[in-house]
Write an enzyme that holds these catalytic residues in place. Structure first.
Site, PDB file in Angstrom:
ATOM      1  N   GLU A   1       0.645  -6.694  10.413  1.00  0.00           N
ATOM      2  CA  GLU A   1       1.996  -7.238  10.472  1.00  0.00           C
ATOM      3  C   GLU A   1       2.915  -6.183  11.058  1.00  0.00           C
ATOM      4  OE1 GLU A   1       3.122 -10.433   9.315  1.00  0.00           O
ATOM      5  OE2 GLU A   1       4.542  -9.530  10.702  1.00  0.00           O
TER       6      GLU A   1
ATOM      7  N   ARG B   1       9.952  -6.152  11.289  1.00  0.00           N
ATOM      8  CA  ARG B   1      11.028  -5.211  10.990  1.00  0.00           C
ATOM      9  C   ARG B   1      11.950  -5.835   9.963  1.00  0.00           C
ATOM     10  NH1 ARG B   1      13.680  -5.538  16.581  1.00  0.00           N
ATOM     11  NH2 ARG B   1      12.921  -7.653  16.198  1.00  0.00           N
ATOM     12  N   GLU B   2      12.346  -5.081   8.973  1.00  0.00           N
ATOM     13  CA  GLU B   2      13.324  -5.584   8.018  1.00  0.00           C
ATOM     14  C   GLU B   2      14.614  -5.889   8.778  1.00  0.00           C
ATOM     15  OE1 GLU B   2      13.665  -3.337   4.430  1.00  0.00           O
ATOM     16  OE2 GLU B   2      11.497  -3.057   4.302  1.00  0.00           O
TER      17      GLU B   2
ATOM     18  N   PHE C   1      14.497   3.312  20.032  1.00  0.00           N
ATOM     19  CA  PHE C   1      13.942   4.319  19.113  1.00  0.00           C
ATOM     20  C   PHE C   1      14.151   5.738  19.627  1.00  0.00           C
ATOM     21  CE2 PHE C   1      11.917   2.638  15.310  1.00  0.00           C
ATOM     22  CZ  PHE C   1      12.281   1.320  15.487  1.00  0.00           C
TER      23      PHE C   1
ATOM     24  N   THR D   1       0.865  -1.183   0.000  1.00  0.00           N
ATOM     25  CA  THR D   1       0.000   0.000   0.000  1.00  0.00           C
ATOM     26  C   THR D   1       0.900   1.230   0.000  1.00  0.00           C
ATOM     27  OG1 THR D   1      -0.129  -0.178   2.422  1.00  0.00           O
ATOM     28  CG2 THR D   1      -1.981  -1.034   1.169  1.00  0.00           C
TER      29      THR D   1
ATOM     30  N   CYS E   1       7.922   1.943   5.336  1.00  0.00           N
ATOM     31  CA  CYS E   1       6.772   1.942   6.252  1.00  0.00           C
ATOM     32  C   CYS E   1       6.558   3.254   6.980  1.00  0.00           C
ATOM     33  CB  CYS E   1       6.924   0.823   7.276  1.00  0.00           C
ATOM     34  SG  CYS E   1       6.781  -0.803   6.528  1.00  0.00           S
TER      35      CYS E   1
ATOM     36  N   ARG F   1      14.032   2.391  -0.142  1.00  0.00           N
ATOM     37  CA  ARG F   1      12.816   3.211  -0.221  1.00  0.00           C
ATOM     38  C   ARG F   1      12.899   4.349   0.798  1.00  0.00           C
ATOM     39  NH1 ARG F   1       8.247  -1.141   0.481  1.00  0.00           N
ATOM     40  NH2 ARG F   1       9.903  -2.048   1.748  1.00  0.00           N
TER      41      ARG F   1
HETATM   42  C1  UDX Z   1       9.039  -0.485  10.868  1.00  0.00           C
HETATM   43  C2  UDX Z   1       8.425  -0.928  12.223  1.00  0.00           C
HETATM   44  O1  UDX Z   1       9.427  -1.058  13.211  1.00  0.00           O
HETATM   45  C3  UDX Z   1       7.687  -2.237  12.037  1.00  0.00           C
HETATM   46  O2  UDX Z   1       7.080  -2.621  13.243  1.00  0.00           O
HETATM   47  C4  UDX Z   1       6.648  -2.046  10.963  1.00  0.00           C
HETATM   48  O3  UDX Z   1       5.941  -3.216  10.732  1.00  0.00           O
HETATM   49  C5  UDX Z   1       7.313  -1.593   9.665  1.00  0.00           C
HETATM   50  O4  UDX Z   1       8.037  -0.403   9.898  1.00  0.00           O
HETATM   51  P1  UDX Z   1      11.215  -1.064   9.477  1.00  0.00           P
HETATM   52  O5  UDX Z   1      10.678  -0.234   8.360  1.00  0.00           O
HETATM   53  O6  UDX Z   1      11.866  -2.351   9.147  1.00  0.00           O
HETATM   54  O7  UDX Z   1      10.036  -1.421  10.499  1.00  0.00           O
HETATM   55  O8  UDX Z   1      12.267  -0.118  10.215  1.00  0.00           O
HETATM   56  P2  UDX Z   1      12.663   0.206  11.732  1.00  0.00           P
HETATM   57  O9  UDX Z   1      13.661  -0.744  12.220  1.00  0.00           O
HETATM   58  O10 UDX Z   1      11.473   0.451  12.551  1.00  0.00           O
HETATM   59  O11 UDX Z   1      13.443   1.596  11.495  1.00  0.00           O
HETATM   60  C6  UDX Z   1      12.763   2.703  10.894  1.00  0.00           C
HETATM   61  C7  UDX Z   1      13.694   3.868  10.647  1.00  0.00           C
HETATM   62  O12 UDX Z   1      13.951   4.570  11.858  1.00  0.00           O
HETATM   63  C8  UDX Z   1      15.081   3.530  10.079  1.00  0.00           C
HETATM   64  O13 UDX Z   1      15.369   4.466   9.042  1.00  0.00           O
HETATM   65  C9  UDX Z   1      16.009   3.725  11.263  1.00  0.00           C
HETATM   66  O14 UDX Z   1      17.310   4.081  10.851  1.00  0.00           O
HETATM   67  C10 UDX Z   1      15.320   4.843  12.011  1.00  0.00           C
HETATM   68  N1  UDX Z   1      15.614   4.899  13.457  1.00  0.00           N
HETATM   69  C11 UDX Z   1      15.250   3.864  14.270  1.00  0.00           C
HETATM   70  C12 UDX Z   1      16.203   6.025  14.010  1.00  0.00           C
HETATM   71  O15 UDX Z   1      16.521   6.993  13.304  1.00  0.00           O
HETATM   72  N2  UDX Z   1      16.415   6.082  15.368  1.00  0.00           N
HETATM   73  C13 UDX Z   1      16.066   5.069  16.184  1.00  0.00           C
HETATM   74  O16 UDX Z   1      16.280   5.188  17.393  1.00  0.00           O
HETATM   75  C14 UDX Z   1      15.473   3.904  15.624  1.00  0.00           C
END
Ligand code: UDX
Length: 440
Positions: free
Chosen positions: A155, A158-159, A256, A89, A267, A337
């Site tokens: 879902e 996390r990647e 985070f 989506t 996402c 992406r």
């Molecule tokens: C995310 C959600 O965690 C997951 O639950 C959902 O289903 C899909 O989206 P993902 O896209 O794999 O998963 O990435 P994630 O590990 O959450 O990281 C997201 C972004 O935040 C990354 O660009 C990461 O570098 C950034 N990030 C993360 C920060 O800048 N600081 C942080 O402390 C944590």
């Protein structure tokens, strides 16, 4: 009741992982996609994206004979008792809203062939209200009519941790409209539930909302600490120390809360935008108006990183050699992406810099989308002769770079640590000018 046979419609990141893991857990699974090439690759044992542990599990699942792939919705309808919808989506062109084309098309294509009682389960991230709309659509299109039910099972994978998050998620959410649907979902997740994974059973709309609420919260936490970084920059305070001090409060927690270049990926960015768009439609736009700020703070981190590089380059990047370490939106992924890293690299290129990129996994993807950039063989190769090095994705191999070895190959020992991944004292001791967002 009997063990259901499962279909997984859409074999992208989410669907392929789900299909493979479910087959490994013992279910008969049929993966369905409209992309013949993708289906052929999966059927031959090749995972079309980078995900640790998944290729081994695909081999195991294929060998068991429980996992097959097809492009036929007719075959899927005949085979499955529970059908998982896992198509994408993405953000709509020219709007914040989610593009529902793939969800609608796949549910319609399946429904036309449903001739006996079955459960259709949405996993894709969708605007709240979608499940109710699809329920009506399915009942109208399916020959089995009212016998078909819809459920929602968001879902959260996390990647980089997709296998772990699928096999042993921190929770399952079942949005259902009947006891029968709940029973079918429990049967479809029996081996997962047997590991004492908590399950929250709720209505369809709440299940849809859980996903966007969770991602909005995570995005907010990241942008919160990055907003503090902006304040730190204006006062000479250190956001890294600030974040560490906050994290000791268990109500806040440290996850985070890592300051830096901010979030990207397939996402978080699009989900918060789609949430704002949907809330506006529902007349409650004000309730999530803060997400506009969250998005804004996140975008400003990219601009500020470009500014820091420019400062270190002496006020102008034109003609300067910049080494960009990282292209993927986060480490352990080849996904580019909405990657903050490539955003910064391509902006620097547009400003006239000679940018050389290196990423341990995302080179092919980056080259396809940004052929205008130069690419190195490894981190040291990318850094050869550089006027400024900028770390954009916090891969472990970048954290482990020897500052002295890199100092020996660059033109000028100046580095911007866009991810707070390096030890400033070590780099300064090796003669580097070290700068990071939100740090003096
Ligand atoms: C995310 C959600 O965690 C997951 O639950 C959902 O289903 C899909 O989206 P993902 O896209 O794999 O998963 O990435 P994630 O590990 O959450 O990281 C997201 C972004 O935040 C990354 O660009 C990461 O570098 C950034 N990030 C993360 C920060 O800048 N600081 C942080 O402390 C944590």
């Amino acid at each position: 009741m009997n063990t259901p046979r499962l279909t997984v419609i859409g074999t992208g990141y989410l669907g392929a992982t789900h299909a493979i893991c479910m087959a490994v857990l013992g279910f008969e699974v049929l993966g369905v996609d409209v992309d013949q090439a993708k289906i052929d690759r999966l059927a031959s044992g090749e995972v079309p994206f980078f995900e640790p542990g998944l290729p081994e599990l695909l081999a195991k699942a294929l060998e068991s004979g429980r996992l097959r792939f097809t492009t036929s919705f007719e075959e899927a309808a005949a085979f499955g008792d529970v059908h998982f919808i896992c198509v994408g989506t993405p953000q709509k062109q020219g709007s914040h809203a989610a593009d529902m084309t793939y969800v609608d098309a796949s549910v319609a294509a399946l429904a036309k062939h449903l001739t006996r009682k079955a459960l259709v389960v949405g996993k894709s991230t969708v605007p709240v209200g979608t499940a109710a709309r699809l329920t009506a659509m399915v009942k109208e299109l399916a020959p089995a009519g009212d016998e078909i039910e819809l459920a929602w099972n968001p879902e959260f994978l996390r990647e980089g941790f997709a296998v772990e998050d699928t096999m042993r998620p921190d929770r399952l959410v079942f949005g259902v409209a009947s006891a029968w649907a709940e029973e079918r979902l429990r049967a479809a997740f029996e081996p997962v539930l047997a590991q004492d994974v908590p399950v929250k059973v709720t209505d369809l709309a709440t299940a849809e909302l859980v996903k966007v609420a969770a991602n909005s919260f995570l995005a907010t936490k990241i942008s919160y600490i990055n907003a503090m970084a902006e304040v730190c920059e204006a006062t000479g305070a250190d956001v890294s120390d600030l974040a560490e001090a906050l994290a000791f409060d268990t109500r806040i927690g440290g996850r985070f809360l890592r300051p830096g270049l901010g979030f990207g990926g397939g996402c978080l960015p699009k989900d918060i935008r789609a949430f704002m768009a949907r809330a506006e439609e529902l007349g409650v736009g004000q309730a999530v108006g803060f997400l506009r700020e969250i998005d804004g703070i996140n975008q400003r981190r990219r601009a500020r990183t470009v500014d820091l590089v420019t400062e270190l380059a002496g006020g102008d990047v034109r003609g300067k050699k910049i080494a960009a370490l990282g292209a993927a939106f986060k480490p352990n992924s080849d996904d580019i992406r909405d990657a903050p890293a490539l955003d910064v690299a391509s902006t620097l290129h547009r400003l006239g810099a000679e940018v050389t990129v290196f990423d341990p996994a995302a080179m092919e993807n980056a080259k396809r989308v940004h052929p205008e950039l130069t690419y190195g063989e490894n981190a040291l190769d990318a850094a050869a002769g550089a006027d400024v090095v900028v770390l954009l994705t916090e891969w472990t191999e970048f954290r482990e770079i020897d500052p002295a070895a890199m100092a020996a190959v660059v033109g000028t020992a100046a580095i911007v640590d866009g991810r707070h991944a390096l030890e400033p004292a070590e780099w300064r001791a090796a003669g580097w000018e070290y700068r990071a967002l939100g740090r003096p």
